[in-house]
Design a protein around this motif. Structure first.
Motif, short mmCIF file in Angstrom:
data_model
loop_
_atom_site.label_atom_id
_atom_site.label_comp_id
_atom_site.label_asym_id
_atom_site.label_seq_id
_atom_site.Cartn_x
_atom_site.Cartn_y
_atom_site.Cartn_z
N THR A 148 13.76 43.23 -65.74
CA THR A 148 15.14 43.24 -65.28
C THR A 148 15.69 41.82 -65.30
OG1 THR A 148 14.46 43.05 -62.97
CG2 THR A 148 14.87 45.26 -63.79
N ILE A 196 18.05 50.35 -60.43
CA ILE A 196 17.31 50.37 -61.69
C ILE A 196 18.23 50.70 -62.86
CG2 ILE A 196 15.46 51.53 -62.96
CD1 ILE A 196 14.48 49.65 -60.78
N THR A 199 20.19 47.60 -63.94
CA THR A 199 19.51 46.36 -64.31
C THR A 199 18.43 46.49 -65.37
OG1 THR A 199 17.87 46.61 -62.55
CG2 THR A 199 19.87 45.39 -62.00
N SER A 200 17.96 47.68 -65.67
CA SER A 200 16.84 47.81 -66.60
C SER A 200 17.20 47.24 -67.97
CB SER A 200 16.41 49.27 -66.74
OG SER A 200 15.83 49.70 -65.55
#
Length: 201
Positions: A148, A196, A199-200
């Protein structure tokens, strides 16, 4: 003017830590062949930390990783009240839980802080802090292998100013300069809801 945390602020490592250096990890140091530390690798922290005098009466907010307020309050990283309100406005605008908005704008991966309690405090006396915008964080989760990248931007060019107040890890200093005004508990899952997805890499 004398500041109650002047000795802590004057330590060379204080500015390094404010800049995102992890001085507890030997891997953060780049060392010359003769053993001299040339520089520290940074990740997160504050971009170009500058000295800021915070007057008595300053209201601040912190999100902690322990549900126990007397433990969660023991940290050097804070936001002034006006900056915290920017985080709330970002959360409202994007439909995010406040802890996730804090993660994104303050660049705080889950491994660094669970954010299960929010604390509001006021300074009894003036202190010195390092202040500046959040520095980006690159984080790789060793369990899942996912990476990330947190930029600290709200997507419209906005950012928040964080405070690093050297010495607030000391119980004696906290007693002398900080008055806890209130706290609230947050569900652990709230600090991850939508994080998640946003930001992944």
């Amino acid at each position: 003017m004398n500041f109650i945390n002047q000795a802590w602020f004057d330590k060379p490592e204080a500015r390094l830590e404010a800049s995102g250096a992890n001085l507890r990890s030997p891997r953060s140091a780049i060392v010359s062949p003769n053993g001299e530390v040339l520089m520290h690798i940074t990740n997160g922290g504050i971009i170009n930390p500058r000295r800021k005098a915070l007057p008595a009466g300053t209201r601040m907010v912190r999100l902690g990783g322990s549900g126990l307020p007397h433990i969660a309050v023991a940290g050097n990283w804070w936001l002034e009240w006006q900056q915290y309100k920017l985080v709330e406005a970002f959360a409202d605008r994007c439909g995010l839980p406040m802890p996730v908005a804090m993660r994104l704008l303050a660049c705080v991966p889950p491994e660094w802080n669970e954010m299960t309690v929010v604390l509001q405090a006021r300074l009894k006396v003036a202190v010195l802090a390092y202040a500046g915008n959040s520095a980006p964080v690159y984080d790789r989760d060793q369990r899942t292998g996912t990476s990330t990248y947190l930029s600290g931007s709200d997507g419209a060019g906005g950012a928040i100013e964080q405070l690093y107040i050297p010495g607030l890890v000391s119980p004696d200093l906290r007693h002398d300069c900080l008055m806890l005004e209130g706290y609230g508990h947050l569900p652990k899952e709230l600090s991850m809801q939508g994080y998640i997805i946003r930001t992944s890499a």
